[in-house]
Design an enzyme around this catalytic site. Sequence first.
Site, PDB file in Angstrom:
ATOM      1  CG  LEU A 271      -1.989  -1.103   1.256  1.00 56.39           C
ATOM      2  CD1 LEU A 271      -2.737  -1.078   2.576  1.00 56.39           C
ATOM      3  CD2 LEU A 271      -2.954  -0.951   0.098  1.00 56.39           C
ATOM      4  NE  ARG A 272       6.927   2.147   1.977  1.00 53.62           N
ATOM      5  CZ  ARG A 272       7.551   1.035   2.345  1.00 53.62           C
ATOM      6  NH1 ARG A 272       8.118   0.275   1.429  1.00 53.62           N
ATOM      7  NH2 ARG A 272       7.602   0.669   3.602  1.00 53.62           N
ATOM      8  N   GLY A 273       2.417   2.533  -2.399  1.00 53.45           N
ATOM      9  CA  GLY A 273       2.154   3.292  -3.621  1.00 53.45           C
ATOM     10  C   GLY A 273       0.989   4.244  -3.461  1.00 53.45           C
TER      11      GLY A 273
END
Length: 333
Positions: A271-273
């Site tokens: 989910l870093r994107g």
Amino acid sequence: MTPFPFAAIVGQDEMKTAMILTAIDPKIGGVLVFGDRGTGKSTAVRALAALLPPIEAVKGCPVNSARLEDCPDWAQVTETETTSRPTPVVDLPLGVTEDRVTGALDIERALTRGEKAFEAGLLARANRGYLYIDEVNLLEDHIVDLLLDVAQSGENVVEREGMSIRHAARFVLVGSGNPEEGELRPQLLDRFGLSVEVTSPKEIDTRVEVIRRRDAYENDYDNFMAEWQPQDVALRARILDARAALAGVRSSNVALHDCASVCVALGSDGLRGELTLLRTARALAAFEGADEVTRAHIREAAPMALRHRLRRDPLDEAGTGARVARQLAEVLP
């Protein structure tokens, strides 16, 4: 000699935008600049140092702490007065030793006074600023591992020679390199918030303008700086205004849905994107004076925030930038 003015850099708009956005919101996580030699990568980083607003730091604090209570005990700082310092931009050279990066025993004091004291390293100097690595793809693995640990925790821990030292090490990581000279480890690649690709300009007029400005900087310095420094000052003011406005920029459910949709379509891991894309779009909105993140902000931010997070596709010969653009056209028409 003052670094080349940031505003005077010709072209390379995406690179300049990425650096400005990390100055507005350091939580974006840094910038990776990949491209040909001689395309202004190092010049832009040096120019950024002169562009950034100064920071307030306690006098004598080796880690640029804003308050006395934040100064590490080992520094033995008693001064309560703060002073204005340029935002630190620290070079991490290739071949650097671990001791130089993290800090180590102060040998001179140990030999002359018999005292066990800590000599701060590059990570201490970079706190609250920027750590710049040229040819980042050629960095030795053990230094990469060290940077990954510090980047994740925001703290430098040194346990050696009978010492146990801790200090804050929060910085924006800026790396540059030539992809032809080697690839970057995926773990470090993921730690960069934004990634941009720079190429040599193909237009004759653009190349002529690059030569003209560089020649004026070297041979007519006073007049050149008189022309461009006011533009740097105006850009610095916009960055400060955007920092102040950042907390008030709204992100609607539609914007959150757009961020998630783009990342799912691209198949980015974790989910870093999404988080980086949202932060980047919000910083862009603040810089443009908008009070809410729009689809246009997300479309502009997506290539910078996502191109280096895509999985390799051996059946797709298009570059990562082209793949992001293609998915944006489908998901966010």
